[in-house]
Enzyme design. Structure first.
Site, short mmCIF file in Angstrom:
data_model
loop_
_atom_site.label_atom_id
_atom_site.label_comp_id
_atom_site.label_asym_id
_atom_site.label_seq_id
_atom_site.Cartn_x
_atom_site.Cartn_y
_atom_site.Cartn_z
N TYR A 227 0.83 -1.21 0.00
CA TYR A 227 0.00 0.00 0.00
C TYR A 227 0.86 1.26 0.00
O TYR A 227 0.41 2.31 -0.45
CB TYR A 227 -1.00 -0.03 1.16
CG TYR A 227 -1.97 -1.17 0.97
CD1 TYR A 227 -2.72 -1.26 -0.21
CD2 TYR A 227 -2.09 -2.19 1.89
CE1 TYR A 227 -3.56 -2.34 -0.44
CE2 TYR A 227 -2.94 -3.26 1.67
CZ TYR A 227 -3.66 -3.33 0.49
OH TYR A 227 -4.49 -4.39 0.25
N HIS A 374 -0.04 -11.84 -10.28
CA HIS A 374 -0.80 -10.85 -9.50
C HIS A 374 0.04 -9.60 -9.24
O HIS A 374 -0.40 -8.49 -9.48
CB HIS A 374 -1.25 -11.50 -8.17
CG HIS A 374 -1.61 -10.52 -7.09
ND1 HIS A 374 -2.72 -9.70 -7.19
CD2 HIS A 374 -1.02 -10.22 -5.91
CE1 HIS A 374 -2.80 -8.94 -6.10
NE2 HIS A 374 -1.77 -9.22 -5.31
N PHE A 375 1.28 -9.80 -8.79
CA PHE A 375 1.97 -8.56 -8.41
C PHE A 375 2.59 -7.84 -9.61
O PHE A 375 2.94 -6.67 -9.50
CB PHE A 375 2.93 -8.76 -7.23
CG PHE A 375 4.18 -9.56 -7.45
CD1 PHE A 375 5.21 -9.09 -8.22
CD2 PHE A 375 4.33 -10.77 -6.80
CE1 PHE A 375 6.36 -9.82 -8.38
CE2 PHE A 375 5.48 -11.51 -6.95
CZ PHE A 375 6.50 -11.03 -7.75
N HIS A 376 2.65 -8.54 -10.74
CA HIS A 376 3.07 -7.78 -11.93
C HIS A 376 1.90 -6.93 -12.45
O HIS A 376 2.14 -5.91 -13.09
CB HIS A 376 3.64 -8.70 -13.01
CG HIS A 376 5.10 -9.01 -12.75
ND1 HIS A 376 5.50 -10.03 -11.94
CD2 HIS A 376 6.23 -8.36 -13.14
CE1 HIS A 376 6.83 -10.03 -11.86
NE2 HIS A 376 7.30 -9.03 -12.58
N ARG A 440 9.66 -18.30 -8.25
CA ARG A 440 11.01 -18.16 -7.69
C ARG A 440 11.83 -19.44 -7.85
O ARG A 440 12.48 -19.89 -6.91
CB ARG A 440 10.93 -17.88 -6.20
CG ARG A 440 10.15 -16.69 -5.83
CD ARG A 440 10.03 -16.61 -4.36
NE ARG A 440 9.98 -15.21 -3.98
CZ ARG A 440 9.80 -14.78 -2.76
NH1 ARG A 440 9.66 -15.63 -1.78
NH2 ARG A 440 9.79 -13.50 -2.50
FE1 HAS Z 1 -1.37 -8.49 -3.27
C1 HAS Z 1 0.72 -11.20 -2.70
C2 HAS Z 1 -3.85 -10.03 -1.51
C3 HAS Z 1 -3.37 -5.71 -3.63
C4 HAS Z 1 1.34 -6.69 -4.34
N1 HAS Z 1 0.63 -8.88 -3.49
C5 HAS Z 1 1.29 -10.06 -3.22
C6 HAS Z 1 2.67 -9.93 -3.54
C7 HAS Z 1 2.86 -8.63 -3.96
C8 HAS Z 1 1.57 -8.00 -3.93
C9 HAS Z 1 4.16 -7.98 -4.35
O1 HAS Z 1 -4.14 -12.39 0.42
C10 HAS Z 1 3.73 -11.03 -3.47
C11 HAS Z 1 4.52 -10.99 -2.21
C12 HAS Z 1 5.55 -12.08 -2.24
O2 HAS Z 1 6.63 -11.87 -2.80
O3 HAS Z 1 5.28 -13.16 -1.71
N2 HAS Z 1 -3.27 -8.00 -2.72
C13 HAS Z 1 -4.12 -8.76 -2.02
C14 HAS Z 1 -5.39 -8.07 -1.86
C15 HAS Z 1 -5.25 -6.84 -2.47
C16 HAS Z 1 -3.91 -6.80 -2.99
C17 HAS Z 1 -6.60 -8.57 -1.16
N3 HAS Z 1 -1.08 -6.58 -3.87
C18 HAS Z 1 -2.03 -5.59 -3.95
C19 HAS Z 1 -1.42 -4.38 -4.41
C20 HAS Z 1 -0.10 -4.66 -4.61
C21 HAS Z 1 0.10 -6.05 -4.27
C22 HAS Z 1 -2.15 -3.07 -4.59
C23 HAS Z 1 1.02 -3.78 -5.07
C24 HAS Z 1 0.92 -2.52 -5.30
N4 HAS Z 1 -1.54 -10.28 -2.31
C25 HAS Z 1 -2.64 -10.69 -1.62
C26 HAS Z 1 -2.34 -11.97 -0.96
C27 HAS Z 1 -1.03 -12.30 -1.29
C28 HAS Z 1 -0.56 -11.22 -2.14
C29 HAS Z 1 -3.21 -12.79 -0.12
C30 HAS Z 1 -0.24 -13.53 -0.81
C31 HAS Z 1 -0.35 -14.63 -1.76
C32 HAS Z 1 0.50 -15.81 -1.35
O4 HAS Z 1 -0.07 -16.87 -1.16
O5 HAS Z 1 1.74 -15.68 -1.23
C33 HAS Z 1 -6.30 -5.75 -2.52
O6 HAS Z 1 -5.77 -4.56 -2.00
C34 HAS Z 1 -6.85 -5.53 -3.89
C35 HAS Z 1 -8.05 -4.60 -3.88
C36 HAS Z 1 -8.27 -3.99 -5.23
C37 HAS Z 1 -9.44 -3.84 -5.83
C38 HAS Z 1 -9.50 -3.21 -7.19
C39 HAS Z 1 -10.11 -1.81 -7.18
C40 HAS Z 1 -10.01 -1.19 -8.54
C41 HAS Z 1 -9.71 0.09 -8.78
C42 HAS Z 1 -9.59 0.56 -10.21
C43 HAS Z 1 -10.90 1.07 -10.71
C44 HAS Z 1 -10.81 1.40 -12.17
C45 HAS Z 1 -11.27 2.54 -12.71
C46 HAS Z 1 -11.13 2.73 -14.17
C47 HAS Z 1 -11.91 3.60 -11.94
C48 HAS Z 1 -10.70 -4.28 -5.20
C49 HAS Z 1 -9.50 1.08 -7.71
C50 HAS Z 1 -12.43 2.43 -14.84
C51 HAS Z 1 -12.50 3.05 -16.16
C52 HAS Z 1 -13.20 2.57 -17.18
C53 HAS Z 1 -13.15 3.26 -18.45
C54 HAS Z 1 -13.99 1.34 -17.07
#
Ligand code: HAS
Length: 549
Positions: A227, A374-376, A440
């Site tokens: 974050y 996912h993280f890419h 990895r």
């Molecule tokens: Fe993650 C693993 C869960 C977000 C980065 N994550 C990782 C790792 C990294 C990473 C680097 O629960 C690997 C770590 C390692 O080396 O082992 N992650 C989540 C969840 C979220 C999440 C629940 N991660 C991120 C973000 C990252 C990031 C942000 C980097 C910046 N992640 C995990 C979990 C793991 C994990 C497990 C561990 C897995 C394992 O087993 O090892 C949430 O924050 C995501 C919520 C996001 C949303 C999307 C909202 C969408 C938005 C865009 C709207 C679009 C618009 C445009 C407005 C709900 C805000 C629309 C326009 C039109 C024209 C249509």
């Protein structure tokens, strides 16, 4: 004759620009390491001169995910605070430089250790992998430097508030301070494990290390780390994008509230990276999974705010109907186009995160290339492409130059290349991850695996995506150098958004730091105290240095 004109105090622009130079130098080396590592993994090349796959993977992860992001974030924040408040006060500016030099000393030390193959422990430096003590000392300096820069921002806001009693702090500065506060609280975990576990162990002062404790302290830091990457992109989305698209900030309070929710919920969730680790009881894992779902809410709020911003901007320009605003968006302006691509990619990126977080489903994807996919999408696209998009106006602002029409076009090409490369690479990663391909892992380790035949075509596709990404990265370096040194002199706008007239008045409670730090600390204590005591009480015999327990 120096014809440089800047919309910022030149002293602050220099501070911010120093961070940009360091950040983009890291992109250059990190991208080369990434390319080579992808080609090796795809079985397409062999490395010369004893260079190892894991060594390149470590360099790639550290330089891009940790070094580039941290420099960019701090430089971006200093620039916005200076713009918001007229200029930085002398104290914070000096502290900003101190932070920069300390961080840079740390980055140089750590990079040398990685290049010497003395720090081949990946960016998560899990024990029992052991690096040279100087690798950890380098990382400590990076964190300490970033703390000092954070204190500089706190000091800046504090002084401004004293001079502007009763006023609500400017939105950009407020969001920057919440992000740096989150960083401050998060890094306590990594500081504890590095200072009390890794450094004594790597110097040989103690013989053993408690692996589970070190991983737990790391992931207490590791999730808010993501974050720390994401929130500066959100700062740009909330504050900068409305101005670029000719609209207004939809709601000042909503942006602040979303950031406060990140401050509260992003720390007590580290166990979702450790769901498959023995030694942590299922109850505490379950609690942290629930809290993980809470931290999704501010991202959903952000999506809502973005749609509202687009729609109101569109209507101001005369759009009608449910989706009329879509056509009114400035698609040919790279300052909008790149962050917008970041937003769109965050939709699948966020869905992948929710899959990862879903306790039992995590068993299917954990430690597979699904996570790498996912993280890419998240850090390496949503965040990085947003940062690149900000670079196209920020660097001209800082150097007193103009973003030319030609560079704008090249910026769109660069963004598209990145998105295409990433879609190819990341889709292959997600798919082969579901087929069980481990993350990895060097080619030599899995080439004889019974499923390797099934995985290999995907790994080759990943490498192809990686080559396109490398080209996009090098084009970004070219664009950066052009904007920093060769673009025509002129005054580029700092697109700082303004809040919509109809927006509700911002409640002052959002600036009551004692409450929010207090709630954050309480949740951390609830989520971590009992499991940490359990980990320490059941630590392996002779695990120093906490056996006084
Ligand atoms: Fe993650 C693993 C869960 C977000 C980065 N994550 C990782 C790792 C990294 C990473 C680097 O629960 C690997 C770590 C390692 O080396 O082992 N992650 C989540 C969840 C979220 C999440 C629940 N991660 C991120 C973000 C990252 C990031 C942000 C980097 C910046 N992640 C995990 C979990 C793991 C994990 C497990 C561990 C897995 C394992 O087993 O090892 C949430 O924050 C995501 C919520 C996001 C949303 C999307 C909202 C969408 C938005 C865009 C709207 C679009 C618009 C445009 C407005 C709900 C805000 C629309 C326009 C039109 C024209 C249509």
């Amino acid at each position: 004759m120096n014809t440089r004109k800047s919309v910022l105090d030149v002293r602050d622009a220099n501070l911010s620009m120093a961070h940009m130079y360091a950040g983009y130098a890291a992109v250059f080396i990190g991208a080369i390491a990434g390319l080579l590592q992808g080609l090796v993994r795809g079985g397409l090349i062999e490395l010369p001169a004893g260079i190892g796959y894991y060594q390149l993977l470590t360099a790639h992860g550290i330089l891009l995910a940790l070094v580039f992001t941290t420099y960019f974030i701090i430089g971006f924040f200093f620039s916005g605070m200076s713009k918001n408040m007229g200029s930085l006060y002398d104290g914070p500016r000096k502290a900003g430089w101190a932070g920069f030099y300390i961080m840079t000393a740390g980055v140089i030390l750590t990079t040398i250790m990685v290049l010497l193959n003395e720090g081949t422990v990946l960016y998560t430096f899990y024990a029992p992998l052991q690096a040279s003590p100087y690798f950890y000392i380098g990382l400590t300096l990076v964190v300490v430097g970033s703390w000092i820069s954070g204190y500089a921002m706190f000091g800046q806001l504090y002084k401004w508030k004293k001079e502007n009693r009763g006023k609500v702090s400017p939105l950009f500065s407020y969001l920057a301070v919440v992000t740096m506060l989150l960083w401050q609280i998060a890094t306590l975990g990594v500081a504890a494990t590095v200072l009390f576990q890794f450094i004594p162990w790597s110097f040989g002062w103690v013989e053993k290390i408690d692996v589970l404790l070190s991983r737990t302290l790391f992931w207490y830091f590791g999730h808010p780390l993501v974050y720390f990457w994401l929130l500066p992109a959100y700062v740009g989305w909330y504050v900068i994008i409305p101005k670029i698209i000719g609209g207004k900030i939809f709601s000042d309070s909503l942006a602040r509230l979303a950031f406060i929710l990140f401050l509260i919920f992003s720390m007590p969730v580290g166990f979702h990276h450790q769901l498959l680790e023995p030694g942590i009881s299922p109850f505490w894992k379950y609690l942290q999974v629930v809290l993980t779902f809470m931290v999704i809410i501010p991202s959903l709020m952000t999506a809502f705010a973005m749609f509202a911003t687009f729609e109101t901007a569109g209507r101001m320009k005369g759009s009608t109907g449910l989706f009329g605003w879509f056509k009114k968006l400035p698609w040919s302006d790279v300052r909008f186009f790149a962050p917008m691509m970041g937003m769109l990619i965050f939709i699948p990126g966020g869905i992948g995160g929710i899959v990862n977080a879903s306790h039992q489903i995590n068993q299917m994807v954990h430690n597979t290339l699904f996570i790498t996919g996912h993280f890419h999408l998240t850090v390496a696209t949503t965040v990085v492409v947003s940062f690149f998009g900000f670079t196209y106006w920020l660097v001209p602002v800082l150097t007193g130059r103009k973003l030319t029409a030609k560079m704008n076009k090249l910026g769109i090409v660069q963004t598209l290349l990145w998105i295409v490369g990433m879609l190819i690479m990341s889709t292959a990663m997600h798919t082969v991850g579901l087929l069980g391909s481990p993350r990895r892992t060097a080619f030599t380790t899995y080439q004889d695996h019974p499923d390797a035949v099934m995985w290999m075509p995907y790994h080759v596709v990943m490498a192809i995506g990686g080559v396109i990404l490398f080209i996009a990265a090098m084009l970004m370096i070219y664009n950066f150098i052009y904007l920093a040194f060769f673009a025509p002199r002129g005054v580029e706008e700092y697109p700082m958004g303004e809040v919509a007239n109809e927006a509700e008045k911002t409640p002052m409670i959002l600036e009551n730091w004692k409450i929010w730090i207090g709630v954050s600390a309480a949740l951390i204590l609830i989520a971590y105290t009992v499991p940490l005591i359990g980990i320490i009480e059941n630590s392996p015999p002779g695990s120093p240095p906490y056996r006084f327990w």
